[in-house]
Structure formats: C-alpha cells, structure tokens
Enzyme design. Structure first.
Site, PDB file in Angstrom:
ATOM      1  N   ASP A 177       0.843  -1.206   0.000  1.00 31.61           N
ATOM      2  CA  ASP A 177       0.000   0.000   0.000  1.00 31.61           C
ATOM      3  C   ASP A 177       0.882   1.261   0.000  1.00 31.61           C
ATOM      4  O   ASP A 177       0.618   2.235   0.707  1.00 31.61           O
ATOM      5  CB  ASP A 177      -0.978   0.020   1.176  1.00 31.61           C
ATOM      6  CG  ASP A 177      -2.102   1.051   0.989  1.00 31.61           C
ATOM      7  OD1 ASP A 177      -2.158   1.693  -0.078  1.00 31.61           O
ATOM      8  OD2 ASP A 177      -2.910   1.214   1.920  1.00 31.61           O
TER       9      ASP A 177
ATOM     10  N   HIS B 106       3.521  10.654   0.077  1.00 30.09           N
ATOM     11  CA  HIS B 106       2.983  12.000   0.285  1.00 30.09           C
ATOM     12  C   HIS B 106       4.149  12.951   0.519  1.00 30.09           C
ATOM     13  O   HIS B 106       5.177  12.560   1.062  1.00 30.09           O
ATOM     14  CB  HIS B 106       2.061  12.042   1.507  1.00 30.09           C
ATOM     15  CG  HIS B 106       0.762  11.330   1.308  1.00 30.09           C
ATOM     16  ND1 HIS B 106      -0.178  11.735   0.388  1.00 30.09           N
ATOM     17  CD2 HIS B 106       0.251  10.233   1.906  1.00 30.09           C
ATOM     18  CE1 HIS B 106      -1.218  10.916   0.437  1.00 30.09           C
ATOM     19  NE2 HIS B 106      -0.982   9.984   1.350  1.00 30.09           N
TER      20      HIS B 106
ATOM     21  N   PHE C  90      -3.399  10.480   5.020  1.00 29.63           N
ATOM     22  CA  PHE C  90      -3.241   9.074   5.390  1.00 29.63           C
ATOM     23  C   PHE C  90      -2.216   8.434   4.463  1.00 29.63           C
ATOM     24  O   PHE C  90      -2.214   8.702   3.252  1.00 29.63           O
ATOM     25  CB  PHE C  90      -4.555   8.319   5.189  1.00 29.63           C
ATOM     26  CG  PHE C  90      -5.623   8.583   6.221  1.00 29.63           C
ATOM     27  CD1 PHE C  90      -5.579   7.934   7.445  1.00 29.63           C
ATOM     28  CD2 PHE C  90      -6.675   9.441   5.964  1.00 29.63           C
ATOM     29  CE1 PHE C  90      -6.579   8.135   8.387  1.00 29.63           C
ATOM     30  CE2 PHE C  90      -7.681   9.651   6.895  1.00 29.63           C
ATOM     31  CZ  PHE C  90      -7.639   8.997   8.120  1.00 29.63           C
TER      32      PHE C  90
END
Lengths: 312, 429
Positions: free
Chosen positions: B309, B313, B327
């Site tokens: 996953d 960011h 998240f």
C-alpha cells in the site's frame, strides 16, 4: 523548588509536585485581583500572543486579563482575519509569530496535538489552551485549585463527572489531574459518550447517574455539545436531561458538603438545572475567578519565575 | 545477449528448490541448469553473474501501490515509483487508479503504460477504476481498459458504497475474468477518525476508527461474491474480525482473496505517539491482538498476499496537525526486509513468504511467473543475511513518509531483473 518546564501542554506531563507548585503560586496571585489597583510589574516587557483558532470567550479573556495583571503585553489573533484563513499552514503561521520574539504563545486549536506540534518547533513557551478533544490543562489546574481551596486537599475526595467524556478535553485533563492528586474519579454518561479505555486515564465508569453522584464530594457536569447531535450520541436533550441532568434530587444523594462545578458554558435545563447552578453548593463562578489567578501563575512560572532566575 | 546467474539457491515454491544456474536469453528464461552442467563462460556475449550466497526467486510483485502519476507528480512519478519498486526487489507493481485524472478509461491506462515502458524499472500493471471517477455511481469501461492493459479494478482510497453497484461490478468482472480489489471501509463508521479506536486514541484525544468500519464492508462483499461468483480481493486487511470472516468464507468456497501490509504485522496503535503523522494510514495501525491475528492469518493461509500500500505523500501533506495530515506511508523499499522478519521469527517459512510476495499475487492477476524455460525473465535476488537500518534518506522514492526510520532489519533485495534486464543490482549501490 524550581519550575523547569518550557511549556504547559497537558496534565499528563506534570508531576504532583509541579501541580502543587502551580496551585500554590496561583493562590499567591489571587490576592492581586482583589486590590484596588490590580496590576503588578512582574512580567513587564514580556510579550504574550493569544493564538486562538477556535471560538472562546472565558478562556481567552481569562488569559488576557491574567497577562495584563502581570503587566505583560498581550496580543490576540484569531483564525478569521489571520493568514490561516488564507491557507497558511499552522507551522508557517507559528514560525512567523516566533520571528516576532514573543515570550509565550497561548494556543487553542481544533486538532488534538496541535500544541505539541508547535511546542516542538519554537523556542518560546507554549501554553495549551485546549487542543481538539485532547487536553485543557489550565482548566484542570483551576478546577484543582478551586477544589483544594474549598476542601483543603484533593487526596481521598470522590469526584463524580457527568457528560460527554468522549469529546471533552476538560474531562481528560480533569480525570488525569484529580486522579494524579489522589482523588477517586467516577464518570457517567450514555455509553455513546464513554470512549474505549477511558479507565486507563484514572477513573471508573459508574453504572448509573445515581451510583456516580452518591457520596460524591465534588460533582462536575460537562456541557452537552448541541453541535454533536449529528453524531447520534443521544436522542434528544429532553431524554438526556431526564437521565443525566443534575438536579436537586440527585445532588441530595451526594455528600452534604458537595461542591458543584461546570467548566462552562452551561446549557441550563439540560445537563444542569438552574436551581443547582445557582444554588449554595455551586462553585461555578469561583472557578472563573480562580482561572485568572491560575493563568497568572502559569505565565509567571514559564516566563518570569524561577525558570529564568539565572538570567534575571 | 545471454545472461547466466550462477551460485544462487533457486526457490520457486512447489517447483524448484536447490542450487541451480539460470540461463537467460534475451527476455526469456532459456534453461535451468545444475551447477555441474557445462556452460561455455568464455562466450563474448555471455554476462555471468555470481550470485553465491543469494536466493533467486520468481519476481516479487507488490499488487497495491500508488504511483501518483498522472496528477500528483510531486509525490511520486511512474519513473521514481518503478525505480523504488526495483530497488525494493519487485519486478512488478499494480498501480492504483486514484490519480488525477482517475484511471477510469483506456487513454489513462495507455498513458500509464507508456510512462512505465519508458521508465525501465519494475513492470507496472495498471488497475482501472470500478466506477467512473471512482465516484461510485456508474461502471467504468472496464473491458476497454482491460484491452488496454489493466489487470484488476478498484476504487481504492474509497469503498464502493452502493451495494447494487458492487453487485453489478462483480458480475461484470466475472465475465471478464478480472478481480475486483476492494477497499473495505464503511465511511459512516469512520466518521472523521484518524487512528484506531482504542485506549491510545482515547488518551491522545484522536478520533478513533473501529475495526468494524473495515469488517462490516468485508462481510458485505463476501456475501456479494457469494451471490455473483465474482472474485473479490480485499486490500490492506488490518483486523481480526475481517480475517475471521475471510477465513470462514474461504472454507465455504467463496471466491475471496486478501492482502495485508507489512505495517499491520509490524506495528500497533501503541506505537502512535507524539502525534507523529508518519504513523497515520488507512486502515489505521490496530491493537496487538489484531497484529497477532494478521500474523496468524498469514501463517494459516487466510491472507494470500503481502502488499505494501505504498502511499507517497509530500512533507507538506504530512507536517500538519494529526487529524489534518494525509493518510498513508511509503512501503516499496521497506516491504521485503520487514516481511523477512516473519521468517526470522519463525512465523512463515521462506517458501511461504515467496508464495505471498510473488506467486499468489501473480495468480490473482492471472499471470504465470514460474521459473521455467520460455517464461519472461522476471526474477528477484534476495540477500537474506545483510544487516542494515532503514534510512529514508536512501530511498529512491520521491517521498519519505515512513514510520520505520532507524529500524534494524536483516535481509534485502540484492538484484531485480525484468525481461532479462537488471533494473536494480547491488553493484548500483
């Protein structure tokens, strides 16, 4: 004893000796507010920024009056009209504030942990005036001060707390503070308002309102946040008031010298009846008076007191 | 041009386990040889790699990554993501469609594949959106995207909230023989939460996300798989309740598979401290009981796949108040060393780990990655012994948002080969 903490971020990080020092200092400050000329020069030349990003009336005013009584220069900025409203990040705003060399930043913010984020990055002192649903240390300290003043000591007292524990920073700080100082804290609310693992902070969850308040030395009710109705925490104010409203019958179950507290603002007729709020056991306005003295003590300890003794 | 990889232990679970030499001709595996077999090493066009001490396995696949291109190139590009994958030991990744624009049509799919082919890193298998714009209301042109190269569909990042749309998607995809990757999350139960609901969230005043927010949706989609016969693959499973449901569904013969991510078997919500947003991801780090359930689920076969996953960011999106920060964490360059801890702690055999990181992912996508003559030479070489410390400064990913900084690890990717070409090798470091 010297107070060595740069910041006041939560109750968890204060040990009992530090809490006692803060309360003792606040008792000394209280007298200043009773003089005809309510001002001492202790923090003259110090700059205090009141950085409130959530609506606040009494806490902000209390911090502001406390600063003025110690002769500090206080300036207040709010979210609307500040560069935050223009999309600046919290860290950029605060770094800019810091560049103007304040001695203390008092901050309130809607996000839990915001005061930590700031305190870790700035050299000046940070006083947390409420971060999200996490902590409100000056409120818990003024509650401790008020109860100690009334009862003589905290140890062994039974504190009953009723209301939305899950979404209350006051509840978290008071549970930690009162249990740390030796009180037995019992909380009660609809189970929608009791968060997982609250016992670990230092309280028990009472099975009923009656069990919670029976023999209590202090009863604290928390504000029902009407804006949380969309969270489906309770069906109606009517039903809440019926099951969990503090009225004279329920107060009668408590210790005969019970003290009633509320951090404000109150919803009369919902979590507390007017008869109780204005009654002889109520200490709600004393809390507000003590709030000024307590905040003067916090300023003094982080910005003017023994922490800076070497450089004075 | 031929390549000979010699000296490695070749491990293809259920097929090969032993010291072999692999001869690669162009893009394909030509032969698997015993060490004693004669290969004329003096040939001019033979590149000989001495892989003594390493394990050679079928190409590892990370079937859940976010490459962020098109649209969010400041976080990651297809080129940097494919390079990070290669360095992490992966020969292929599945790129989730929540880009801008969303990969919900064949032009975006073609764009992604064009960038991936130019990147010369890991292979990229695009995942198409289930619904147009991942908005959950109308099916995307899934068959068109399949012809352009997608291997699965998902609205990852969001659930398909409407059960009827999900039912139709499963029926439609069953006809195309492609799986639906499910981001199982009931948004009404999440309700603004930012970490796992439990004592650490209560103490820190961070709004919680209950396990049921995931498990409720897992239960629904098991039932819809049972109804339609469609293949549901559950992404990033994090909690005990979901694993119990999936275990039971598998016993009943329902067509479900699932993955978990290394952080769910490595960390718990007790590690979320000091409002450090590198510990914020969705689903959130759960309790120790859930972590144990994830390990148990991997060991007993309930969990088929380990996928990272990988969610890059920028610093600006993470250096914020906890509830306002994005998240997600990066994972491509930490997944293998963290997963090897399962072997070191005797939770999984190495063979079992390779099933979860190479063979099962391929099976879910309908790809044959056996180490056998004629197959594409997609191979991973693993060093099981090298000791190290996770250092984000060395990542080739554009982003650094990891909670594993400073963690001691043993083992790492040594070299990665895609189509007969090394896209990463220890000699590059």
């Amino acid at each position: 004893m010297r107070f060595t903490k740069k910041d006041i971020l939560d109750i968890h990080s204060l040990d009992p000796a530090e809490i006692t020092l803060i309360l003792d200092t606040a008792m000394g400050m209280k007298e200043i507010s009773q003089r005809p000329v309510k001002k001492v020069p202790t923090l003259r030349g110090k700059t205090i920024v009141l950085f409130f990003q959530e609506p606040s009336t009494r806490t902000k005013l209390s911090f502001e009056i406390a600063a003025k009584r110690l002769s500090a220069d206080s300036v207040a900025i709010a979210k609307s009209g500040s560069s935050m409203a223009k999309g600046e990040t919290l860290m950029d705003t605060v770094k800019n504030l810091e560049a103007m060399k304040p001695d203390v930043i008092v901050m309130r913010h809607a996000s839990s942990g915001a005061a930590y984020l700031v305190a870790n990055r700035v050299n000046c002192s940070v006083i947390n005036a409420g971060d999200g649903i996490h902590a409100h240390p000056s409120q818990a300290l003024l509650d401790l001060m008020s109860v100690r003043e009334k009862k003589g000591c905290i140890k062994g007292l039974k504190l009953a707390m009723i209301g939305d524990i899950a979404h209350s920073r006051v509840a978290r700080s008071d549970i930690i503070g009162f249990s740390k100082m030796g009180a037995h804290v019992s909380v009660c609310a609809p189970l929608t308002m009791i968060p997982a693992g609250i016992e670990a902070l230092g309280c028990t969850v009472a099975p009923s309102m009656e069990a919670c308040v029976t023999d209590a030395d202090v009863i604290m009710t928390l504000r029902i946040q009407k804006e949380r109705m969309t969270d489906v925490l309770f069906p109606s104010e009517r039903e809440y008031a019926g099951r969990f409203g503090l009225n004279t019958q329920r107060v009668a179950l408590a210790h005969k010298d019970v003290t009633i507290m509320h951090p404000g603002p109150m919803n009369r007729g919902v979590e507390i009846s007017s008869g109780v709020a204005d009654g002889k056991y109520s200490m709600i306005l004393d809390q507000v008076t003590n709030g000024v003295a307590l905040r003067m003590a916090l300023y003094y300890l982080v910005a003017g007191g023994s922490r800076h003794a070497d450089t004075d | 041009m031929r390549t000979l990889i010699k000296g490695a232990r070749v491990l293809d679970p259920g097929k090969v386990d032993g010291y072999k030499s692999i001869l690669i001709n162009g893009q394909t595996i030509e032969a698997i040889l015993d060490p004693a077999d004669f290969v004329p090493e003096n040939e001019n066009d033979l590149n000989v790699i001495d892989a003594a001490g390493l394990v050679l396995v079928p190409g590892l696949m990370d079937i859940h990554v976010h490459l962020r291109e098109p649209g969010h190139e400041y976080k990651e590009t297809i080129a940097t993501g494919a390079a990070a994958a290669a360095r992490g030991g992966f020969t292929a990744v599945c790129a989730m469609p929540n880009t801008r624009p969303v990969n919900d049509n064949s032009q975006v799919t073609a764009f992604i594949l064009g960038k991936a082919n130019a990147a010369k890193g890991a292979r990229v298998y695009p995942v198409g959106a289930v619904t147009q714009g991942s908005a959950g209301t109308q099916l995307s042109e899934i068959q068109d995207m399949q012809q352009a190269g997608i291997k699965a569909v998902s609205d990852d990042g969001r659930p398909v909230e409407n059960a009827q749309i999900m039912r139709r998607a499963l029926e439609y995809c069953r006809g195309l023989s492609i799986p639906v990757f499910v981001h199982a999350e009931d948004l009404s139960l999440v309700n603004g939460g930012a970490m796992n609901e439990g004592p650490p969230a209560t103490a820190q005043g961070i709004p919680g996300i209950p396990n049921a927010a995931e498990a409720v949706m897992v239960a629904r989609d098991i039932l819809l798989s049972r109804l339609t016969g469609g293949h549901v693959h559950f992404c990033h499973i994090s909690c005990e309740e979901s694993i119990d449901l999936i275990r039971k569904a598998k016993h009943q013969g329902i067509r479900v598979t699932c993955e978990t991510a290394p952080h769910y078997f490595t960390l718990t919500d007790a590690d979320v401290k000091g409002y450090d947003t590198c510990f914020k991801m969705n689903p959130p780090l759960r309790s120790e009981k859930d972590r144990q359930a994830v390990i148990q689920g991997l060991a007993d076969g309930t969990i088929d796949v380990i996928a990272s996953d990988h969610a890059p960011h920028s610093k600006e999106e993470k250096d914020l108040e906890f509830d306002r920060a994005a998240f997600g964490i990066v994972g491509l360059e930490t997944s293998l060393p963290l997963s090897l801890k399962l072997v070191q702690n005797n939770h999984l055999t190495l063979e079992n780990l390779i099933l979860k990181m190479a063979k099962n992912p391929a099976k879910i996508l309908g790809i044959n990655n056996d180490i056998t003559p004629g197959n594409p030479a997609d191979l991973s070489l693993i060093d099981l012994k090298e000791q190290g410390v996770i250092d984000p400064a060395r990542f080739v990913s554009k982003s650094r948002n990891t909670p594993f900084t400073g963690m001691k690890v043993q083992g790492r990717a040594a070299a990665t080969m895609v189509d007969g070409i090394f896209v990463f090798g220890w000699w590059h470091d």
